[in-house]
Design a protein around this motif. Structure first.
Motif, PDB file in Angstrom:
ATOM      1  N   MET A  71       0.752  -1.355   0.113  1.00  7.33           N
ATOM      2  CA  MET A  71       0.081  -0.160   0.203  1.00  7.33           C
ATOM      3  C   MET A  71       0.506   1.579  -0.080  1.00  7.33           C
ATOM      4  O   MET A  71       1.004   1.764  -0.331  1.00  7.33           O
ATOM      5  CB  MET A  71      -1.149  -0.251   1.386  1.00  7.33           C
ATOM      6  CG  MET A  71      -1.834  -1.272   1.229  1.00  7.33           C
ATOM      7  SD  MET A  71      -3.257  -0.800   2.696  1.00  7.33           S
ATOM      8  CE  MET A  71      -2.636  -1.952   3.967  1.00  7.33           C
ATOM      9  N   GLY A  72       2.069   1.014   0.303  1.00  7.42           N
ATOM     10  CA  GLY A  72       2.968   2.164   0.859  1.00  7.42           C
ATOM     11  C   GLY A  72       3.831   2.765  -0.320  1.00  7.42           C
ATOM     12  O   GLY A  72       3.181   3.573  -1.062  1.00  7.42           O
ATOM     13  N   SER A  73       3.731   1.379  -1.316  1.00  9.60           N
ATOM     14  CA  SER A  73       4.986   1.474  -2.216  1.00  9.60           C
ATOM     15  C   SER A  73       3.753   2.360  -3.648  1.00  9.60           C
ATOM     16  O   SER A  73       3.516   2.675  -4.204  1.00  9.60           O
ATOM     17  CB  SER A  73       5.207   0.700  -3.037  1.00  9.60           C
ATOM     18  OG  SER A  73       4.152  -0.566  -3.328  1.00  9.60           O
ATOM     19  N   GLY A  74       2.220   1.733  -2.704  1.00  5.14           N
ATOM     20  CA  GLY A  74       1.303   2.735  -4.261  1.00  5.14           C
ATOM     21  C   GLY A  74       1.119   4.393  -4.376  1.00  5.14           C
ATOM     22  O   GLY A  74       0.345   4.664  -4.963  1.00  5.14           O
ATOM     23  N   LEU A  75       0.784   4.363  -2.819  1.00  3.86           N
ATOM     24  CA  LEU A  75       0.697   5.680  -2.788  1.00  3.86           C
ATOM     25  C   LEU A  75       1.871   7.140  -2.946  1.00  3.86           C
ATOM     26  O   LEU A  75       2.364   7.470  -2.999  1.00  3.86           O
ATOM     27  CB  LEU A  75       0.573   6.169  -0.528  1.00  3.86           C
ATOM     28  CG  LEU A  75      -1.105   5.499  -0.847  1.00  3.86           C
ATOM     29  CD1 LEU A  75      -0.954   5.758   1.159  1.00  3.86           C
ATOM     30  CD2 LEU A  75      -2.078   6.643  -1.585  1.00  3.86           C
ATOM     31  N   GLY A  76       3.443   5.721  -2.839  1.00 10.00           N
ATOM     32  CA  GLY A  76       4.577   6.541  -3.190  1.00 10.00           C
ATOM     33  C   GLY A  76       4.735   6.630  -4.161  1.00 10.00           C
ATOM     34  O   GLY A  76       5.837   7.805  -5.039  1.00 10.00           O
ATOM     35  N   ARG A  77       3.832   6.312  -5.416  1.00 16.18           N
ATOM     36  CA  ARG A  77       4.244   6.610  -6.815  1.00 16.18           C
ATOM     37  C   ARG A  77       3.039   7.840  -7.488  1.00 16.18           C
ATOM     38  O   ARG A  77       1.512   7.428  -6.601  1.00 16.18           O
ATOM     39  CB  ARG A  77       3.922   5.739  -8.263  1.00 16.18           C
ATOM     40  CG  ARG A  77       4.090   5.125  -9.346  1.00 16.18           C
ATOM     41  CD  ARG A  77       3.858   4.058 -10.393  1.00 16.18           C
ATOM     42  NE  ARG A  77       3.164   4.054 -10.313  1.00 16.18           N
ATOM     43  CZ  ARG A  77       1.867   3.540 -10.823  1.00 16.18           C
ATOM     44  NH1 ARG A  77       1.981   4.388 -12.138  1.00 16.18           N
ATOM     45  NH2 ARG A  77       0.763   3.486 -10.751  1.00 16.18           N
ATOM     46  N   LYS A  78       3.803   8.550  -8.221  1.00 18.21           N
ATOM     47  CA  LYS A  78       2.881   9.985  -8.393  1.00 18.21           C
ATOM     48  C   LYS A  78       1.551   9.521  -9.105  1.00 18.21           C
ATOM     49  O   LYS A  78       2.196   8.100 -10.322  1.00 18.21           O
ATOM     50  CB  LYS A  78       3.673  10.663  -9.569  1.00 18.21           C
ATOM     51  CG  LYS A  78       4.066  11.553  -8.346  1.00 18.21           C
ATOM     52  CD  LYS A  78       5.698  12.702  -9.225  1.00 18.21           C
ATOM     53  CE  LYS A  78       5.901  13.500  -8.149  1.00 18.21           C
ATOM     54  NZ  LYS A  78       6.816  14.734  -9.303  1.00 18.21           N
ATOM     55  N   GLY A  79       0.828   9.228  -9.533  1.00 25.41           N
ATOM     56  CA  GLY A  79      -0.585   8.814  -9.979  1.00 25.41           C
ATOM     57  C   GLY A  79      -0.645   6.696  -9.984  1.00 25.41           C
ATOM     58  O   GLY A  79      -1.661   6.599 -10.490  1.00 25.41           O
ATOM     59  N   GLY A  80      -0.010   6.581  -8.415  1.00 27.02           N
ATOM     60  CA  GLY A  80      -0.500   4.999  -8.538  1.00 27.02           C
ATOM     61  C   GLY A  80      -1.618   5.681  -7.403  1.00 27.02           C
ATOM     62  O   GLY A  80      -1.684   6.426  -6.200  1.00 27.02           O
ATOM     63  N   VAL A  81      -2.731   4.905  -7.537  1.00 24.83           N
ATOM     64  CA  VAL A  81      -3.788   4.745  -5.892  1.00 24.83           C
ATOM     65  C   VAL A  81      -4.114   3.412  -5.652  1.00 24.83           C
ATOM     66  O   VAL A  81      -3.871   2.133  -6.280  1.00 24.83           O
ATOM     67  CB  VAL A  81      -4.876   5.791  -7.343  1.00 24.83           C
ATOM     68  CG1 VAL A  81      -6.511   5.661  -6.075  1.00 24.83           C
ATOM     69  CG2 VAL A  81      -5.131   6.829  -7.640  1.00 24.83           C
ATOM     70  N   VAL A  82      -4.098   2.973  -4.685  1.00 30.68           N
ATOM     71  CA  VAL A  82      -4.698   2.294  -3.159  1.00 30.68           C
ATOM     72  C   VAL A  82      -6.401   2.053  -4.047  1.00 30.68           C
ATOM     73  O   VAL A  82      -6.343   2.644  -3.730  1.00 30.68           O
ATOM     74  CB  VAL A  82      -3.371   2.466  -2.315  1.00 30.68           C
ATOM     75  CG1 VAL A  82      -4.703   1.523  -1.573  1.00 30.68           C
ATOM     76  CG2 VAL A  82      -2.751   2.054  -1.818  1.00 30.68           C
TER      77      VAL A  82
END
Length: 442
Positions: A288-299
């Motif tokens: 989940m943290g990696s999803g929030l860390g990428r610009k445009g990535g959404v959990v």
């Protein structure tokens, strides 16, 4: 070994069955992101994870000591049938969450089962409340948050360092890094989760008077627990791998590398300190943290919410099942037999239900059905810029799509008149006599 009674033998076998379910339940922790990004083929990934889980089982016994002498007081009258009931509760919950594809905590299922069975059998005096709070509950809350923040920071740093590099070239490097980080997570999983079964078997041996209190797990216990979790890992929990790899967020190679590295560091540190950490919660928080860390990535928060709900239910649900099993087991030999038969029946029913829609290495990367966009997801999509590499091409670049399709709809007024129907065009000419009759009739 000659002092092991039939009941203790049943407990040992049941503990190894739990260890097996722990293996295929937690394979996703190490290999879900590696499989979803294509860094390794599914069968290769689970085989590598199985070997490293076996190796990790021999690296430490600190968590095993926490289980065998930290949470449950073996001197409070704990009998082998109590441990048997706790294991049944943990196995049933593991299989239910596996059927639902939810990466719940096998560790907390085990803790909940042992605590519930102990409370029914000997009361609150058999549970070390302080150890439960300090070594189970606090890590359960802190670990996914710490791993998630670490993965989010690592993901942002990763994309910042490679923002001027070609995305295809960096993806190859990060896939190689994912293999190394996945190996580290597998090794860490063996040092943490395999020890929990070692601790349970050691606790059963202590309660049966086979080994002395506070003793380290014997070598044969370490080896058997390591092999059981390795076998379960090799078979692969494909349902949970799909959820972890595709259901939480869309993972790219840099995100997978950051998530696995952060999770491995957290698990290894907790194993060294003797915290019986949930590797599932750590790895899920990192994803989940990696999803929030990428610009445009959404959990996908609906999936994440179901996971968190399962985490909260694991301790009490496994505890309730184990409490009922312990109540039956207290009735004597027939009660232990009834618990065994009921447990086998429930496990068989869950397995039969899973065969209706099987998931294996051939379809594990088929993403889940699209879900409606929630409020949180929509807000994040609004404020987050698109990820690198997804911007539209400049005007000077050739547009393949426009070359193959017209930019606008054709003007109907400029189109030629439609051709006559095939039936009319293919009709034979009218004879002259027939034309005269038609003209006379008019």
């Amino acid at each position: 070994m000659e002092h092991i009674t039939l009941l203790i033998g049943i407990v040992i076998v049941t503990a190894l069955v739990f260890d097996f379910t722990n293996g295929f339940h937690d394979t996703a922790n190490a290999m879900a992101t590696t499989i979803s990004t294509g860094a390794l083929r599914p069968k290769t990934a689970v085989a590598m994870s199985a070997v490293l889980n076996l190796v990790g089982a021999f690296l430490s016994v600190e968590v095993a000591k926490t289980i065998s002498g930290g949470i449950i007081d073996e001197s409070a009258g704990i009998r082998p049938e109590v441990i048997f009931a706790g294991l049944v509760g943990a196995i049933v919950w593991n299989l239910l969450t596996w059927l639902a594809g939810l990466p719940s905590s096998s560790s907390h299922a085990l803790f909940g089962g042992l605590i519930g069975a102990t409370l029914v059998s000997v009361g609150t005096g058999g549970v070390h409340g302080g150890a439960v709070v300090m070594k189970v509950l606090i890590p359960a809350v802190a670990a996914p948050i710490v791993a998630g923040l670490a993965a989010m920071a690592a993901t942002r740093l990763t994309y910042r360092l490679t923002r001027h590099r070609d995305e295809a070239d960096t993806a190859k490097g990060y896939r190689a890094g994912q293999i190394a980080s996945a190996a580290l997570v597998s090794l860490a999983h063996g040092t943490n989760d395999a020890q929990k079964t070692m601790g349970v078997i050691t606790l059963a041996l202590i309660t049966g008077g086979v080994v002395a209190p506070h003793a380290d797990p014997p070598l044969w216990v370490i080896a058997s627990a390591g092999m059981a979790i390795a076998l379960g890992t090799y078979l692969g929990g494909w349902r949970i791998i799909r959820t972890m790899g595709k259901g939480i967020t869309d993972i790219q190679p840099p995100q997978g590398f950051a998530a696995q590295t952060g999770a491995a560091a957290t698990i290894l540190a907790s194993s060294h300190l003797g915290f019986a950490l949930s590797t599932t919660q750590v790895c899920s928080g990192a994803v989940m943290g990696s999803g929030l860390g990428r610009k445009g990535g959404v959990v996908r928060w609906s999936t994440a919410g179901r996971m968190v709900l399962a985490w909260g239910l694991t301790l009490p649900a496994a505890g309730l099942v184990a409490a009922g099993a312990a109540f039956l087991a207290k009735q004597g030999s027939w009660g232990v037999a009834a618990v065994a038969v009921l447990g086998l029946g429930v496990c068989g029913a869950i397995w039969a239900a899973s065969r209706r829609k099987p998931i294996d290495h051939t379809n594990v990367n088929d993403g889940p059905a699209a879900e409606p966009v929630g409020v949180v997801t929509a807000a994040l999509q609004t404020v987050s810029p698109p990820p690198a590499g997804s911007m539209t091409a400049p005007a000077t670049a050739p547009d393949t799509e426009s070359a193959t399709e017209p930019a606008t709809e054709p003007d109907v007024s400029d189109a030629p008149a439609p051709a006559a129907p095939a039936a009319a065009a293919d009709a034979p000419p009218t004879p002259p006599a027939a034309r005269k009759k038609t003209a006379a009739a008019r």
